[in-house]
Design a protein around this motif. Structure first.
Motif, mmCIF file in Angstrom:
data_model
loop_
_atom_site.group_PDB
_atom_site.id
_atom_site.type_symbol
_atom_site.label_atom_id
_atom_site.label_comp_id
_atom_site.label_asym_id
_atom_site.label_seq_id
_atom_site.Cartn_x
_atom_site.Cartn_y
_atom_site.Cartn_z
ATOM 1 N N LEU A 16 -0.276 8.163 -11.431
ATOM 2 C CA LEU A 16 -1.702 7.934 -11.228
ATOM 3 C C LEU A 16 -2.532 9.037 -11.877
ATOM 4 C CD1 LEU A 16 -3.962 6.302 -9.868
ATOM 5 C CD2 LEU A 16 -3.644 7.726 -7.834
ATOM 6 N N MET A 17 -2.069 10.280 -11.786
ATOM 7 C CA MET A 17 -2.775 11.383 -12.435
ATOM 8 C C MET A 17 -2.866 11.150 -13.938
ATOM 9 S SD MET A 17 -1.701 15.373 -12.840
ATOM 10 C CE MET A 17 -0.628 14.902 -14.197
ATOM 11 N N PHE A 48 10.051 9.326 -0.432
ATOM 12 C CA PHE A 48 9.439 10.521 -1.021
ATOM 13 C C PHE A 48 9.468 10.456 -2.536
ATOM 14 C CE2 PHE A 48 9.712 14.863 -2.682
ATOM 15 C CZ PHE A 48 8.561 15.405 -2.140
ATOM 16 N N GLY A 49 10.593 10.008 -3.103
ATOM 17 C CA GLY A 49 10.702 9.938 -4.552
ATOM 18 C C GLY A 49 9.715 8.964 -5.168
ATOM 19 N N LEU A 50 9.572 7.785 -4.561
ATOM 20 C CA LEU A 50 8.626 6.801 -5.086
ATOM 21 C C LEU A 50 7.190 7.300 -4.973
ATOM 22 C CD1 LEU A 50 10.087 3.433 -3.732
ATOM 23 C CD2 LEU A 50 10.120 4.283 -6.081
ATOM 24 N N PHE A 51 6.874 7.927 -3.847
ATOM 25 C CA PHE A 51 5.510 8.424 -3.672
ATOM 26 C C PHE A 51 5.211 9.555 -4.642
ATOM 27 C CE2 PHE A 51 2.394 11.248 -1.695
ATOM 28 C CZ PHE A 51 1.351 10.352 -1.454
ATOM 29 N N LEU A 79 -6.553 0.845 -3.498
ATOM 30 C CA LEU A 79 -5.932 -0.012 -2.488
ATOM 31 C C LEU A 79 -4.774 -0.787 -3.102
ATOM 32 C CD1 LEU A 79 -5.814 -1.297 0.301
ATOM 33 C CD2 LEU A 79 -7.553 -2.931 -0.443
ATOM 34 N N ALA A 80 -4.960 -1.261 -4.333
ATOM 35 C CA ALA A 80 -3.879 -1.975 -5.017
ATOM 36 C C ALA A 80 -2.678 -1.059 -5.225
ATOM 37 C CB ALA A 80 -4.380 -2.519 -6.359
ATOM 38 N N TRP A 81 -2.943 0.232 -5.492
ATOM 39 C CA TRP A 81 -1.851 1.185 -5.685
ATOM 40 C C TRP A 81 -1.047 1.333 -4.405
ATOM 41 C CZ3 TRP A 81 0.348 5.508 -3.791
ATOM 42 C CH2 TRP A 81 1.177 6.253 -4.627
ATOM 43 N N VAL A 82 -1.726 1.464 -3.275
ATOM 44 C CA VAL A 82 -1.032 1.639 -1.999
ATOM 45 C C VAL A 82 -0.227 0.389 -1.654
ATOM 46 C CG1 VAL A 82 -1.367 1.949 0.486
ATOM 47 C CG2 VAL A 82 -2.681 3.328 -1.122
ATOM 48 N N LEU A 83 -0.807 -0.789 -1.870
ATOM 49 C CA LEU A 83 -0.089 -2.029 -1.583
ATOM 50 C C LEU A 83 1.121 -2.181 -2.513
ATOM 51 C CD1 LEU A 83 -3.044 -4.521 -1.008
ATOM 52 C CD2 LEU A 83 -1.632 -3.367 0.707
ATOM 53 N N ALA A 84 0.950 -1.809 -3.782
ATOM 54 C CA ALA A 84 2.071 -1.887 -4.720
ATOM 55 C C ALA A 84 3.183 -0.942 -4.303
ATOM 56 C CB ALA A 84 1.591 -1.571 -6.132
ATOM 57 N N TYR A 85 2.808 0.244 -3.825
ATOM 58 C CA TYR A 85 3.822 1.196 -3.355
ATOM 59 C C TYR A 85 4.579 0.621 -2.164
ATOM 60 C CZ TYR A 85 5.786 5.200 -0.879
ATOM 61 O OH TYR A 85 6.639 6.045 -0.205
ATOM 62 N N ALA A 86 3.855 0.008 -1.223
ATOM 63 C CA ALA A 86 4.511 -0.560 -0.043
ATOM 64 C C ALA A 86 5.466 -1.688 -0.441
ATOM 65 C CB ALA A 86 3.460 -1.062 0.940
ATOM 66 N N LEU A 87 5.033 -2.542 -1.369
ATOM 67 C CA LEU A 87 5.895 -3.641 -1.808
ATOM 68 C C LEU A 87 7.123 -3.125 -2.558
ATOM 69 C CD1 LEU A 87 3.240 -6.248 -3.015
ATOM 70 C CD2 LEU A 87 4.638 -6.339 -0.939
ATOM 71 N N ALA A 113 -2.485 2.753 6.036
ATOM 72 C CA ALA A 113 -2.987 2.273 4.751
ATOM 73 C C ALA A 113 -4.316 2.931 4.410
ATOM 74 C CB ALA A 113 -3.138 0.755 4.780
ATOM 75 N N TYR A 114 -5.185 3.089 5.403
ATOM 76 C CA TYR A 114 -6.483 3.732 5.169
ATOM 77 C C TYR A 114 -6.301 5.194 4.771
ATOM 78 C CZ TYR A 114 -11.131 5.587 6.073
ATOM 79 O OH TYR A 114 -12.339 6.228 5.949
ATOM 80 N N VAL A 115 -5.413 5.898 5.473
ATOM 81 C CA VAL A 115 -5.142 7.297 5.128
ATOM 82 C C VAL A 115 -4.567 7.395 3.721
ATOM 83 C CG1 VAL A 115 -3.758 9.323 5.707
ATOM 84 C CG2 VAL A 115 -4.875 8.032 7.517
ATOM 85 N N GLY A 116 -3.666 6.481 3.382
ATOM 86 C CA GLY A 116 -3.078 6.495 2.052
ATOM 87 C C GLY A 116 -4.097 6.238 0.963
ATOM 88 N N VAL A 117 -4.981 5.267 1.184
ATOM 89 C CA VAL A 117 -6.023 4.959 0.193
ATOM 90 C C VAL A 117 -6.967 6.143 0.031
ATOM 91 C CG1 VAL A 117 -8.022 3.488 -0.280
ATOM 92 C CG2 VAL A 117 -5.892 2.466 0.508
ATOM 93 N N SER A 118 -7.345 6.784 1.137
ATOM 94 C CA SER A 118 -8.241 7.938 1.061
ATOM 95 C C SER A 118 -7.592 9.090 0.291
ATOM 96 C CB SER A 118 -8.626 8.405 2.475
ATOM 97 O OG SER A 118 -9.320 7.389 3.162
ATOM 98 N N PHE A 119 -6.323 9.347 0.561
ATOM 99 C CA PHE A 119 -5.631 10.419 -0.153
ATOM 100 C C PHE A 119 -5.559 10.114 -1.644
ATOM 101 C CE2 PHE A 119 -1.676 11.904 -2.094
ATOM 102 C CZ PHE A 119 -1.837 13.271 -1.968
#
Length: 240
Positions: free
Chosen positions: A159-160, A149-152, A86-94, A43-49
């Motif tokens: 996001l861009m 991969f498709g969702l990410f 962080l909300a974006w990463v959590l939303a992606y996981a959900l 999660a930390y790596v994802g938020v940083s990216f």
């Protein structure tokens, strides 16, 4: 021939049955079950990216190569400056969990899925084209991998678009208005700036009057005074 008159039959040690290819998503989940702390790391790596990705495209709209102004510490906390990342990463996981649970269930309970697919709703929830128990082609991905991969990939481009819209809002008169006082000066500079962001050593400013963005060292600034936001009507009067 044996004493009983039968011919011995050789049985291979392992039957050559083609098995479904393992998904790297499932492999990661298995590791996370054994090491729950890995979820925090990912999660930390994802938020940083996500923070670096959003910062790059936001400042690119102002022709500021922001990555050249960042220190190592800035890269580590890039995603922590805005809770939205962080909300974006959590939303992606959900979202990933919500759309992929049928695949996980299918892998672990194929017989029950075969029964469910006899009904119309079973064929809708478990479409045959994404059957995870079927061996994929040589160059194809497992359904979970393709879905992740498709969702990410789609999410980062959305996001861009969001951060570019945020940059356009600043150019159109929005954003955080600040009065800038340089070190050694008692009065702020003429005009107002927009605060684009900060790093360990720089403050990023945009000057609407000249349409110019710049990176100013922290040592060169004595004070940043936050100004009240204008109403849309007031912004239109100033523009006129």
């Amino acid at each position: 021939m044996t004493d009983g008159g039968t011919v011995p039959v050789h049985v291979p040690a392992e039957a050559s049955v083609e098995r479904p290819r393992r998904s790297w998503v499932l492999d990661v989940l298995e590791v996370m079950k054994r090491e729950p702390i890995l979820f925090v790391t990912l999660a930390y790596v994802g938020v940083s990216f996500i923070g670096l990705w959003a910062s790059y495209w936001f400042f690119r709209r102002f022709n500021l190569p922001v990555l050249e102004y960042l220190q190592v510490s800035d890269f580590l906390v890039a995603g922590l400056r805005d809770p939205a990342y962080l909300a974006w990463v959590l939303a992606y996981a959900l979202l990933m969990w919500a759309v992929s649970w049928p695949l996980f269930f299918w892998r672990h309970h194929p017989q029950r899925v075969d029964e469910y697919r006899r009904r119309w709703w079973g064929r809708a929830v478990f479409p045959k084209r994404v059957d995870p128990t079927r061996p994929p082609g040589r160059f194809s991905w497992a359904p979970e991998t393709a879905l992740a991969f498709g969702l990410f990939w789609g999410g980062v481009w959305i996001l861009m678009a969001v951060v570019l819209a945020k940059a356009e809002n600043v150019i159109d008169g929005g954003g955080d208005r600040v009065a800038v006082t340089l070190s050694g000066e008692s009065r702020p500079l003429t005009g107002e700036a927009r605060l684009l962001g900060t790093s360990s050593n720089y403050v990023f400013l945009y000057w609407p009057a000249s349409g110019r963005a710049e990176a100013v060292t922290v040592q060169a600034i004595a004070r940043l005074e936050s100004l009240p936001r204008r109403t849309p009507a007031a912004s239109m009067q100033v523009a006129k």
